[in-house]
Design a protein around this motif. Sequence first.
Motif, mmCIF file in Angstrom:
data_model
loop_
_atom_site.group_PDB
_atom_site.id
_atom_site.type_symbol
_atom_site.label_atom_id
_atom_site.label_comp_id
_atom_site.label_asym_id
_atom_site.label_seq_id
_atom_site.Cartn_x
_atom_site.Cartn_y
_atom_site.Cartn_z
ATOM 1 N N PRO A 35 -11.921 4.036 3.816
ATOM 2 C CA PRO A 35 -10.696 3.264 4.110
ATOM 3 C C PRO A 35 -9.952 2.799 2.864
ATOM 4 O O PRO A 35 -8.725 2.801 2.839
ATOM 5 C CB PRO A 35 -11.233 2.073 4.921
ATOM 6 C CG PRO A 35 -12.506 2.556 5.522
ATOM 7 C CD PRO A 35 -13.098 3.495 4.522
ATOM 8 N N VAL A 36 -10.690 2.416 1.830
ATOM 9 C CA VAL A 36 -10.037 1.972 0.589
ATOM 10 C C VAL A 36 -9.326 3.136 -0.085
ATOM 11 O O VAL A 36 -8.155 3.044 -0.467
ATOM 12 C CB VAL A 36 -11.067 1.340 -0.365
ATOM 13 C CG1 VAL A 36 -10.410 0.978 -1.700
ATOM 14 C CG2 VAL A 36 -11.687 0.100 0.266
ATOM 15 N N GLN B 197 -8.365 5.886 1.333
ATOM 16 C CA GLN B 197 -7.283 6.326 2.210
ATOM 17 C C GLN B 197 -6.032 5.482 1.975
ATOM 18 O O GLN B 197 -4.910 6.010 1.949
ATOM 19 C CB GLN B 197 -7.726 6.211 3.664
ATOM 20 C CG GLN B 197 -6.710 6.717 4.682
ATOM 21 C CD GLN B 197 -6.666 8.231 4.745
ATOM 22 O OE1 GLN B 197 -7.691 8.888 4.612
ATOM 23 N NE2 GLN B 197 -5.487 8.780 4.932
ATOM 24 N N ARG B 198 -6.217 4.195 1.802
ATOM 25 C CA ARG B 198 -5.077 3.303 1.586
ATOM 26 C C ARG B 198 -4.301 3.685 0.339
ATOM 27 O O ARG B 198 -3.060 3.748 0.353
ATOM 28 C CB ARG B 198 -5.571 1.856 1.463
ATOM 29 C CG ARG B 198 -4.481 0.851 1.083
ATOM 30 C CD ARG B 198 -5.017 -0.572 1.127
ATOM 31 N NE ARG B 198 -3.981 -1.522 0.762
ATOM 32 C CZ ARG B 198 -3.871 -2.090 -0.432
ATOM 33 N NH1 ARG B 198 -4.770 -1.811 -1.362
ATOM 34 N NH2 ARG B 198 -2.897 -2.941 -0.693
ATOM 35 N N TRP B 199 -5.024 3.973 -0.745
ATOM 36 C CA TRP B 199 -4.328 4.299 -1.994
ATOM 37 C C TRP B 199 -3.768 5.708 -1.979
ATOM 38 O O TRP B 199 -2.725 5.972 -2.588
ATOM 39 C CB TRP B 199 -5.275 4.087 -3.170
ATOM 40 C CG TRP B 199 -5.628 2.638 -3.337
ATOM 41 C CD1 TRP B 199 -6.838 2.052 -3.112
ATOM 42 C CD2 TRP B 199 -4.739 1.574 -3.713
ATOM 43 N NE1 TRP B 199 -6.775 0.702 -3.332
ATOM 44 C CE2 TRP B 199 -5.501 0.379 -3.706
ATOM 45 C CE3 TRP B 199 -3.394 1.515 -4.051
ATOM 46 C CZ2 TRP B 199 -4.943 -0.858 -4.032
ATOM 47 C CZ3 TRP B 199 -2.836 0.288 -4.379
ATOM 48 C CH2 TRP B 199 -3.611 -0.881 -4.367
ATOM 49 N N THR C 183 -2.455 7.012 0.558
ATOM 50 C CA THR C 183 -1.198 6.850 1.297
ATOM 51 C C THR C 183 -0.087 6.433 0.350
ATOM 52 O O THR C 183 1.067 6.891 0.475
ATOM 53 C CB THR C 183 -1.360 5.803 2.411
ATOM 54 O OG1 THR C 183 -2.362 6.246 3.320
ATOM 55 C CG2 THR C 183 -0.049 5.605 3.168
ATOM 56 N N LYS C 184 -0.415 5.583 -0.601
ATOM 57 C CA LYS C 184 0.573 5.190 -1.617
ATOM 58 C C LYS C 184 0.995 6.386 -2.459
ATOM 59 O O LYS C 184 2.187 6.552 -2.777
ATOM 60 C CB LYS C 184 -0.013 4.106 -2.524
ATOM 61 C CG LYS C 184 -0.418 2.819 -1.829
ATOM 62 C CD LYS C 184 0.783 2.024 -1.361
ATOM 63 C CE LYS C 184 0.355 0.673 -0.799
ATOM 64 N NZ LYS C 184 1.514 -0.109 -0.272
ATOM 65 N N GLU D 235 -9.271 -6.388 -1.609
ATOM 66 C CA GLU D 235 -9.041 -4.966 -1.339
ATOM 67 C C GLU D 235 -8.444 -4.240 -2.542
ATOM 68 O O GLU D 235 -8.352 -3.006 -2.538
ATOM 69 C CB GLU D 235 -8.125 -4.793 -0.126
ATOM 70 C CG GLU D 235 -6.726 -5.340 -0.320
ATOM 71 C CD GLU D 235 -5.881 -5.185 0.924
ATOM 72 O OE1 GLU D 235 -4.686 -5.493 0.855
ATOM 73 O OE2 GLU D 235 -6.410 -4.754 1.960
ATOM 74 N N GLU D 236 -8.041 -4.977 -3.567
ATOM 75 C CA GLU D 236 -7.501 -4.368 -4.785
ATOM 76 C C GLU D 236 -8.574 -4.173 -5.852
ATOM 77 O O GLU D 236 -8.288 -3.674 -6.932
ATOM 78 C CB GLU D 236 -6.363 -5.231 -5.347
ATOM 79 C CG GLU D 236 -5.126 -5.220 -4.447
ATOM 80 C CD GLU D 236 -4.068 -6.214 -4.877
ATOM 81 O OE1 GLU D 236 -2.871 -5.947 -4.631
ATOM 82 O OE2 GLU D 236 -4.431 -7.271 -5.454
#
Length: 404
Positions: free
Chosen positions: A104-105, A107-109, A111-112, A218-219
């Motif tokens: 998930p982590v 995946q989030r980045w 997406t950026k 989360e960062e």
Amino acid sequence: MTTVENINRILPGSPEWTELLAGIGSGAKDRDLNDENPFDQVTALKRAGFGTLRLPTELGGAGYTVPQLFSAVIDVARADPIVAHIFRTHFWFTEERLRTPHDPVGQRWLTKVADGKIFGNAFSEKGSLAVGSLVFNTRLLPDPTSGFRLTGEKYYSTGTLFADYLTATATTDHDSVAIVIVPADRTGVRLIDDWDGFGQRRTGTGTTTFTNVAVSAEEVLSDSPYDAEPTPTVQYASLQLYIHAVVAGVLESVVDDGVALLRSRERSFSHATTEKPIDDPLLQRQLGVLASTAYVARAAVLDAAEAIGRATASDTGDGPDAELAAEAQLKVAKVKVHLDDVAPESATRLLELGGASAASRQRNLDRHWRNIRTITLHNPVAYKARVIGENLLHGTALPANAYF
């Protein structure tokens, strides 16, 4: 910092790609001469989806292989090595996230990345600590309101001036190393454009300061003990090969300028072999040598990229196959040892195609040597050559650090 609202993908090798690079290359000489930052050129590449080339198509990327990416990097460096270098940390960051694309982590980045955002580097620090050591004066400490606070000063922060997000290393309150991601425009972040190198001058490689910067949980991407066993990876090899891809691009630009220089000359020396320099067999030979060096440089970089690609593909979650990773690291080191020797020489020999007039400041042909010599100083070639020799003689493992 540059921003992009949407991506209109342009694939390398297309007529649109050729046009894009021609536009970037047309002003490279004058930007270097006038010490100008290439903000518009970086934005154009972001909008074209350059930073998303390695993302799988299902994540919004072009699904490029490692060699395909490096071929595109060489193309950009041929147009302007400053612009190509700015994306170096971004592609390393992307590769690291692609190792765990379903996390998930990660995946989030990713997406950026798919949205066209790029990532800069805030790792290095000055002081008495060994270069590449995992000890940092920058601190990441708990904070009851934001989660954490980041404070410190970084140097050689390549790409930060153009980045949307910064990757930073820090020491935690329990003596471990953390990698954090923060937006470049967050309160407390200051980007100082103070890099004063004689080459690669406008890469945004200046000082970055963090003053009580808020960081959420989360960062924080990783938090590992100083003495933890290094995670098997070839992404550092990819990070190092990127430098040589930039050099390979400069060597191709040397050939371009050599052709233009000879075609522009109307007269030669009284004792030359021909009346026109363009017909002189000695100068033709010199140009042929420059072209051959550039060809071998591209071929060597792409061969090492193939090795990185094989090692990357072997990683099923626990790290790449050890033999494939070592093969890739050794090939990258060999590319450096060779290019560090022949590339500056080619940039010097270019000037001999034009005589004294080639030293004109307005021609700015010396930028090729300055750029090559500066970027090759990122890690010392003597240590790389020694490691290759030691490995051949004793089978000694390569150092487990970011320089291999």
